[in-house]
Design an enzyme around this catalytic site. Structure first.
Site, PDB file in Angstrom:
ATOM      1  N   THR A  45     -70.294  21.821-105.048  1.00  0.00           N
ATOM      2  CA  THR A  45     -71.522  22.509-104.635  1.00  0.00           C
ATOM      3  C   THR A  45     -72.300  21.735-103.948  1.00  0.00           C
ATOM      4  O   THR A  45     -73.053  22.442-103.040  1.00  0.00           O
ATOM      5  CB  THR A  45     -72.093  23.130-105.701  1.00  0.00           C
ATOM      6  N   ASP A  46     -72.449  20.376-104.048  1.00  0.00           N
ATOM      7  CA  ASP A  46     -73.236  19.492-103.449  1.00  0.00           C
ATOM      8  C   ASP A  46     -73.301  19.492-101.850  1.00  0.00           C
ATOM      9  O   ASP A  46     -74.193  19.622-101.353  1.00  0.00           O
ATOM     10  CB  ASP A  46     -73.484  18.241-104.110  1.00  0.00           C
ATOM     11  N   SER A  96     -76.192   3.657 -85.195  1.00  0.00           N
ATOM     12  CA  SER A  96     -77.309   4.086 -85.422  1.00  0.00           C
ATOM     13  C   SER A  96     -77.254   4.560 -86.820  1.00  0.00           C
ATOM     14  O   SER A  96     -76.251   5.423 -87.305  1.00  0.00           O
ATOM     15  CB  SER A  96     -77.698   4.979 -84.294  1.00  0.00           C
ATOM     16  N   GLY A 151     -62.369   4.389-110.602  1.00  0.00           N
ATOM     17  CA  GLY A 151     -61.291   5.378-110.672  1.00  0.00           C
ATOM     18  C   GLY A 151     -61.410   6.575-111.448  1.00  0.00           C
ATOM     19  O   GLY A 151     -60.483   7.436-111.737  1.00  0.00           O
ATOM     20  N   SER A 155     -68.453   7.769-110.665  1.00  0.00           N
ATOM     21  CA  SER A 155     -69.466   7.267-109.695  1.00  0.00           C
ATOM     22  C   SER A 155     -69.860   5.862-109.865  1.00  0.00           C
ATOM     23  O   SER A 155     -70.617   5.230-109.639  1.00  0.00           O
ATOM     24  CB  SER A 155     -70.708   7.983-109.485  1.00  0.00           C
ATOM     25  N   SER A 157     -68.709   3.864-107.626  1.00  0.00           N
ATOM     26  CA  SER A 157     -69.148   3.399-106.148  1.00  0.00           C
ATOM     27  C   SER A 157     -70.645   3.726-105.792  1.00  0.00           C
ATOM     28  O   SER A 157     -71.445   2.907-105.191  1.00  0.00           O
ATOM     29  CB  SER A 157     -68.446   3.902-105.051  1.00  0.00           C
ATOM     30  N   GLU A 189     -72.158   5.363 -97.771  1.00  0.00           N
ATOM     31  CA  GLU A 189     -71.004   5.826 -98.170  1.00  0.00           C
ATOM     32  C   GLU A 189     -70.071   6.837 -96.941  1.00  0.00           C
ATOM     33  O   GLU A 189     -68.996   6.425 -96.765  1.00  0.00           O
ATOM     34  CB  GLU A 189     -70.793   6.579 -99.441  1.00  0.00           C
ATOM     35  N   ASP A 201     -73.671  12.065-106.346  1.00  0.00           N
ATOM     36  CA  ASP A 201     -73.434  10.937-107.059  1.00  0.00           C
ATOM     37  C   ASP A 201     -74.442   9.990-107.027  1.00  0.00           C
ATOM     38  O   ASP A 201     -75.311   9.498-107.984  1.00  0.00           O
ATOM     39  CB  ASP A 201     -72.257  10.095-106.722  1.00  0.00           C
TER      40      ASP A 201
END
Ligand code: GLA
Length: 417
Positions: A45-46, A96, A151, A155, A157, A189, A201
């Site tokens: 949903t994010d 940028s 993995g 989260s 990362s 990311e 995340d």
């Protein structure tokens, strides 16, 4: 539920300090920490401007760092035994930080500097994005060590990006608000590492709170921590890491995101968040005819999932709060992700079904899907039975043995030494 123990954090901080000294010599100027997360409900949903309900967990990335006199950035990743070294003046990136390219565009290639591959794109991307945003990033040595399994859909990362971002701010002498940290980490990311994730995340890692889940409106950016005291109910949230990650997941995520954007454009709304639940039947029919049935099911998942998050929060805030209705929403969420959104995996479906047959109030996949982890809402006195049943079912199916640990709602990114 027991909170993150001080000694576990202290131990990780000590390890980070020691590791820094062995790797780079000298003492770090400080240690900064950022956690992984589980999403309790509100999946996919994010990036539709919708609602999510994650919590930061007591598995985190620790960054021990010191400033350097030159413009070099050196980052060492303890679990990989690898170091990247790059001049901050040579970070070219895509140009940028105001780049408005669509990160969900499958044709958009990763933009990391050629010298920076794989894991290193996350910490170096963080330095790049902060520089692009005008922050005076100084040269630094950064030693990273993490207790977030990689993995597992927890989260790792985002934890790495947020810990690095805070460490760079700390050694360079500028401040970042939680919202800035989350936003820049997500953009690093998206743009630098080329992963088209939404804000879930990084916001979880930045805004985490001890003993609370975070009700986040991803459109407004509002974060409302909600007390989540499962221990008082004699229960806990169990993470079941299936330890599989299916290869089609990467394209699958970008495909789902693109389908949602196509549907929103077709329906003439800014995002699927804008479709009220009451209008779902006619919206489904419209999308099924005008686009296709698969896309209509994707829309149905997003619209019903947004509603489930709000229902879940309403139940949490109700004075007669009890676990079965929460478990029920988790089951509905899982079924929708499996059948309408098609991002589950056989291992996740088995973990969920088995946990519930063995007495969990509810269970669901958490995170992007295609493998990774499930979570189960379990009474303490059913914990062993649930774990044993899932372990046995996995063995019988010939799957890799899963790993279990309780998700403990923990503090977000911060300085720990
Ligand atoms: C991944 C992404 C998040 C979110 C979830 C699904 O974790 O990084 O932005 O989209 O999948 O809810």
């Amino acid at each position: 539920m027991s909170r993150q123990t001080g000694s576990a954090v202290e131990q990780a901080v000590d390890e980070a300090r020691r590791g820094f000294t062995e790797q780079f010599g000298g003492e770090p100027a400080g240690v900064w920490t950022a956690p992984g997360r589980v999403n309790v409900i509100g999946e996919h949903t994010d990036y539709n401007d919708g609602f999510v309900l994650p919590m930061a967990i007591d598995r985190a990335c620790y960054a021990a760092a010191a400033p350097r006199a030159d413009r070099v950035l050196r980052v060492h990743a303890a679990q990989l035994g690898k170091t990247v070294e790059i001049s901050l003046d040579e970070l070219t990136g895509p140009g940028s930080a105001d780049d408005t390219r669509d990160a969900a565009d499958p044709d958009m290639s990763p933009l990391a500097d050629p010298a920076v591959a794989g894991w290193a794109a996350y910490p170096v991307g963080m330095a790049w994005i902060l520089q692009q945003a005008g922050f005076p990033v100084s040269g630094a040595d950064v030693y990273l060590t993490s207790t977030v399994p990689v993995g597992a859909g927890l989260s790792s990362s985002a934890a790495l990006e947020c810990a690095t971002g805070l460490a760079l701010a700390g050694v360079s002498g500028f401040d970042l608000t939680k919202a800035e940290l989350a936003r820049h980490a997500q953009r690093a990311e998206n743009i630098y590492a080329g992963v088209p994730c939404g804000p879930l995340d990084q916001m979880s890692s930045a805004f985490g709170e001890d003993g609370a889940v975070l009700f986040i409106d991803t459109r407004s950016g509002e974060v409302r921590p909600q007390p989540f005291d499962l221990a008082a109910e004699g229960a806990l949230l169990l993470v079941i890491d299936t330890r599989v990650s299916h290869a089609h997941g990467e394209n699958g995520y970008a495909d789902r995101r693109a389908a949602c954007e196509r549907a929103a454009a077709f329906l003439g709304v800014p995002a699927l968040r804008d479709i009220p639940l009451a209008e779902l039947p006619e919206t489904f029919a419209k999308v099924a005819v005008g686009l296709d049935e698969t896309t209509a099911r994707r829309v149905r998942h997003v619209v019903t999932e947004d509603a489930r998050v709000q229902q879940f929060v309403a139940i949490l805030n109700h004075e007669d709060f009890s676990l079965p209705p929460l478990g029920h929403r988790m089951m509905q969420s899982h079924a929708s992700l499996r059948d309408d959104y098609e991002v589950s995996a056989p291992e996740l479906d088995l973990a969920v079904a088995t946990a519930v047959s063995a007495g969990a109030h509810g269970a669901r996949m958490t995170g992007g899907g295609f493998g990774g982890s499930a979570i189960a809402l379990v009474d303490r006195d059913r914990l062993d039975a649930v774990q044993d049943a899932v372990r046995a079912a996995f063995a019988e199916a010939g799957y890799t043995e899963p790993q279990f640990f309780p998700a403990v709602a923990s503090a977000g990114a911060r300085r720990t030494a």
